[in-house]
Design a protein around this motif. Structure first.
Motif, mmCIF file in Angstrom:
data_model
loop_
_atom_site.group_PDB
_atom_site.id
_atom_site.type_symbol
_atom_site.label_atom_id
_atom_site.label_comp_id
_atom_site.label_asym_id
_atom_site.label_seq_id
_atom_site.Cartn_x
_atom_site.Cartn_y
_atom_site.Cartn_z
ATOM 1 N N ARG A 23 0.856 -1.195 0.000
ATOM 2 C CA ARG A 23 0.000 0.000 0.000
ATOM 3 C C ARG A 23 0.889 1.241 0.000
ATOM 4 N NH1 ARG A 23 -4.291 -0.590 4.255
ATOM 5 N NH2 ARG A 23 -5.526 -1.416 2.536
ATOM 6 N N GLY A 24 0.615 2.138 -0.943
ATOM 7 C CA GLY A 24 1.434 3.332 -1.085
ATOM 8 C C GLY A 24 0.942 4.481 -0.223
ATOM 9 N N LEU A 25 1.761 4.930 0.711
ATOM 10 C CA LEU A 25 1.463 6.079 1.558
ATOM 11 C C LEU A 25 2.546 7.135 1.347
ATOM 12 C CD1 LEU A 25 0.540 4.211 4.864
ATOM 13 C CD2 LEU A 25 -1.024 5.092 3.140
ATOM 14 N N ALA A 26 2.162 8.403 1.528
ATOM 15 C CA ALA A 26 3.117 9.472 1.236
ATOM 16 C C ALA A 26 2.872 10.679 2.112
ATOM 17 C CB ALA A 26 3.026 9.871 -0.239
ATOM 18 N N ARG A 27 3.915 11.503 2.223
ATOM 19 C CA ARG A 27 3.792 12.828 2.840
ATOM 20 C C ARG A 27 3.444 13.832 1.746
ATOM 21 N NH1 ARG A 27 8.599 10.770 5.082
ATOM 22 N NH2 ARG A 27 8.414 10.277 7.311
ATOM 23 N N VAL A 28 2.543 14.707 2.068
ATOM 24 C CA VAL A 28 2.105 15.722 1.114
ATOM 25 C C VAL A 28 2.368 17.098 1.703
ATOM 26 C CG1 VAL A 28 0.122 16.714 -0.095
ATOM 27 C CG2 VAL A 28 0.333 14.237 0.109
ATOM 28 N N HIS A 29 3.020 17.957 0.908
ATOM 29 C CA HIS A 29 3.323 19.315 1.366
ATOM 30 C C HIS A 29 2.867 20.307 0.312
ATOM 31 C CE1 HIS A 29 6.375 22.710 2.225
ATOM 32 N NE2 HIS A 29 5.333 22.844 3.011
ATOM 33 N N ALA A 30 2.068 21.274 0.740
ATOM 34 C CA ALA A 30 1.586 22.327 -0.157
ATOM 35 C C ALA A 30 2.078 23.677 0.351
ATOM 36 C CB ALA A 30 0.058 22.318 -0.211
ATOM 37 N N GLU A 31 2.617 24.481 -0.544
ATOM 38 C CA GLU A 31 3.119 25.802 -0.188
ATOM 39 C C GLU A 31 2.573 26.810 -1.189
ATOM 40 O OE1 GLU A 31 4.739 28.498 2.200
ATOM 41 O OE2 GLU A 31 5.044 26.348 2.571
ATOM 42 N N ASN A 32 1.460 27.433 -0.823
ATOM 43 C CA ASN A 32 0.802 28.418 -1.689
ATOM 44 C C ASN A 32 0.515 27.851 -3.077
ATOM 45 O OD1 ASN A 32 0.810 30.518 0.269
ATOM 46 N ND2 ASN A 32 2.951 30.962 -0.214
ATOM 47 N N VAL A 33 -0.062 26.655 -3.117
ATOM 48 C CA VAL A 33 -0.368 26.013 -4.394
ATOM 49 C C VAL A 33 -1.801 26.352 -4.800
ATOM 50 C CG1 VAL A 33 1.232 24.137 -3.906
ATOM 51 C CG2 VAL A 33 -1.171 23.872 -3.305
ATOM 52 N N PRO A 34 -2.068 26.490 -6.088
ATOM 53 C CA PRO A 34 -3.427 26.794 -6.536
ATOM 54 C C PRO A 34 -4.382 25.642 -6.230
ATOM 55 C CG PRO A 34 -2.002 26.321 -8.402
ATOM 56 C CD PRO A 34 -1.113 26.423 -7.210
ATOM 57 N N ALA A 35 -5.586 25.985 -5.840
ATOM 58 C CA ALA A 35 -6.591 24.980 -5.485
ATOM 59 C C ALA A 35 -7.962 25.459 -5.945
ATOM 60 C CB ALA A 35 -6.589 24.733 -3.981
ATOM 61 N N THR A 36 -8.884 24.499 -6.028
ATOM 62 C CA THR A 36 -10.251 24.804 -6.428
ATOM 63 C C THR A 36 -11.195 24.428 -5.299
ATOM 64 O OG1 THR A 36 -9.749 24.375 -8.759
ATOM 65 C CG2 THR A 36 -12.075 24.362 -8.114
ATOM 66 N N LEU A 37 -12.000 25.369 -4.855
ATOM 67 C CA LEU A 37 -12.978 25.102 -3.810
ATOM 68 C C LEU A 37 -14.157 24.346 -4.418
ATOM 69 C CD1 LEU A 37 -14.092 25.491 -0.928
ATOM 70 C CD2 LEU A 37 -15.045 27.683 -1.709
ATOM 71 N N LEU A 38 -14.378 23.122 -3.947
ATOM 72 C CA LEU A 38 -15.486 22.315 -4.455
ATOM 73 C C LEU A 38 -16.779 22.590 -3.702
ATOM 74 C CD1 LEU A 38 -13.621 18.906 -4.914
ATOM 75 C CD2 LEU A 38 -14.052 20.679 -6.625
ATOM 76 N N THR A 39 -16.670 22.809 -2.400
ATOM 77 C CA THR A 39 -17.840 23.156 -1.600
ATOM 78 C C THR A 39 -17.393 23.837 -0.318
ATOM 79 O OG1 THR A 39 -19.799 22.318 -0.427
ATOM 80 C CG2 THR A 39 -17.892 20.883 -0.504
ATOM 81 N N ASP A 40 -18.184 24.812 0.120
ATOM 82 C CA ASP A 40 -17.886 25.485 1.388
ATOM 83 C C ASP A 40 -18.731 24.923 2.519
ATOM 84 O OD1 ASP A 40 -20.329 26.398 0.602
ATOM 85 O OD2 ASP A 40 -19.851 28.535 0.724
ATOM 86 N N ARG A 41 -19.402 23.808 2.259
ATOM 87 C CA ARG A 41 -20.182 23.130 3.293
ATOM 88 C C ARG A 41 -19.852 21.638 3.308
ATOM 89 N NH1 ARG A 41 -26.286 25.792 2.919
ATOM 90 N NH2 ARG A 41 -25.651 27.968 3.343
ATOM 91 N N PRO A 42 -18.605 21.311 3.582
ATOM 92 C CA PRO A 42 -18.215 19.896 3.573
ATOM 93 C C PRO A 42 -18.694 19.183 4.823
ATOM 94 C CG PRO A 42 -16.369 21.216 4.287
ATOM 95 C CD PRO A 42 -17.488 22.180 3.965
ATOM 96 N N ASP A 43 -18.595 17.887 4.795
ATOM 97 C CA ASP A 43 -18.950 17.059 5.954
ATOM 98 C C ASP A 43 -17.771 16.137 6.241
ATOM 99 O OD1 ASP A 43 -20.055 15.556 7.934
ATOM 100 O OD2 ASP A 43 -21.885 15.026 6.844
ATOM 101 N N PRO A 44 -16.716 16.657 6.901
ATOM 102 C CA PRO A 44 -15.511 15.847 7.111
ATOM 103 C C PRO A 44 -15.760 14.593 7.935
ATOM 104 C CG PRO A 44 -15.452 17.829 8.459
ATOM 105 C CD PRO A 44 -16.609 17.988 7.515
ATOM 106 N N GLY A 45 -16.714 14.666 8.873
ATOM 107 C CA GLY A 45 -17.007 13.489 9.681
ATOM 108 C C GLY A 45 -17.521 12.336 8.848
ATOM 109 N N ARG A 46 -18.391 12.625 7.895
ATOM 110 C CA ARG A 46 -18.926 11.560 7.056
ATOM 111 C C ARG A 46 -17.863 11.014 6.102
ATOM 112 N NH1 ARG A 46 -23.956 9.688 6.542
ATOM 113 N NH2 ARG A 46 -24.398 8.409 4.696
#
Length: 393
Positions: free
Chosen positions: A201-224
């Protein structure tokens, strides 16, 4: 195996048989240990067959977005099968991503990602949120909405499939403390593969430094998102546990020692009986979790996910260790697959929370429920005192 009792069980069984046959041709058990350490945690040939030809990525994608829109029982059966075969394909991560994206499918990018997951042409990884994201304003990633768009800064570890992902999904908070769900192109991230116990199983560290992103929703449900990820992982662990139980039982029936097959010895019988009980409990917990995903409330899902994570994790730990022990000397060899199953169980047991974490969540859910049940009934309090002592008719 978890199979739906409703219409479609035969189709699910046929799909499972097709997947097993494909895995048997592309990644047979003989020589698997050598291939794992030689080729790494992604089997490109097998993924091409499963993802593009058979279309396993489309199972969890809604039919309206190019997927099959199957029941979660079918998804669970496939995850269990792939876990039993220790397949090195990004199906688990695709299921997690698809279920998260389906909740914001009104966004054009989310729709495109779902279609590409279904076709097997794009690998999407998800930074599965932990308990720290249940409260808006707290999180690992920060979002900044500048004049040229949104950028993200932050880091995460043990991100499944991040090293091979084309897109990474992230929960992040903005300067106002509002939580959002973002998509980031994998080429904009710094990704470092991690050397972990589980080489399948491939696992990795991810690092973002002022990278462009797209907001998919401003009402997420992280618990679900987290709970459905735990259910998917539990299905994988159930497959690992069942495969090891079957392997240990088969070996105990054929291995002869002191003139008798070792399966006749009481110690072996007791060991395998304990594993069988654990696997049955795990199977029941997954069946309950499937119901919670499809029909339950968020609270039902939270409880079912924690129970399944505990039961399946314990079953996989016990089954893989017992499998090594029953196989004796050969079970410790590098060429045998027993150690690969053992390592998979170890990795899964802490991937998105430890057994202690899940037990603590269950405790908190139970105590919250008890407090709610003990709360006074406001309608009862509004009754006049004379009503409490009114004579019976």
């Amino acid at each position: 195996m978890i199979l739906s009792s409703a219409v479609g069980a035969e189709d699910t069984a046929l799909l499972v048989d097709t997947i097993r046959a494909a895995v048997g041709r592309a990644d047979p058990a003989d020589g698997r240990s050598e291939r794992v350490y030689r080729d790494g945690p992604l089997d490109h040939d097998l993924w091409s067959v499963l993802g593009r030809e058979i279309g396993v990525g489309a199972l969890a994608v809604p039919e309206t977005h190019g997927g099959l829109g199957t029941s979660y029982a079918t998804v669970a059966a496939v995850l269990e099968t792939l876990g039993a075969e220790l397949t090195r394909v990004p199906v688990l991560g695709s299921v997690v991503a698809a279920t998260a994206l389906a909740r914001c499918a009104e966004h054009p990018l989310a729709r495109d990602l779902l279609e590409e997951i279904a076709s097997g042409t794009r690998i999407v990884a998800t930074v599965v949120p932990g308990d720290d994201l249940d409260t808006p304003g707290v999180g690992t990633f920060r979002a900044v909405d500048g004049g040229e768009g949104v950028t993200l800064t932050g880091r995460a570890e043990f991100v499944l499939d991040a090293a091979v992902a084309d897109t990474v999904l992230v929960h992040a908070v903005d300067r106002y403390g509002s939580l959002g769900f973002y998509a980031v192109d994998g080429t904009h991230l710094t990704v470092e593969s991690m050397q972990t116990t589980d080489a399948t199983r491939g696992l990795a560290r991810v690092h973002a430094e002022n990278v462009p992103a797209t907001l998919l929703t401003d009402r997420p449900d992280p618990g679900r998102v987290r709970d459905q990820a735990l259910v998917a992982l539990a299905c994988d662990s159930l497959g690992v546990a069942r495969a090891c139980l079957d392997a240990a039982v088969a070996y105990a029936k054929e291995r002869v020692q002191f003139g008798r097959v070792i399966g006749e010895f009481q110690a072996i019988k007791h060991m395998l009986a304990e594993v069988a009980v654990a696997v049955e409990l795990a199977d029941s917990s997954v069946a309950h979790a499937i119901w919670a995903v499809e029909e339950g409330t968020d609270r039902d899902l939270a409880e079912a996910a924690a129970i399944a994570a505990l039961a399946c994790g314990d079953a996989a730990d016990l089954a893989t260790a017992t499998n090594v022990q029953v196989h004796g000397g050969i079970g410790f060899t590098w060429e045998h697959t027993a150690h690969l199953y053992y390592r998979r169980a170890l990795g899964s047991s802490v991937l998105w929370g430890s057994a202690d974490d899940h037990a603590q969540r269950l405790y908190l859910l139970a105590t919250d429920s008890a407090r709610s049940d003990d709360a006074p009934n406001p309608d009862r309090l509004r009754e006049p005192a004379s009503a409490l002592f009114a004579p019976e008719a």
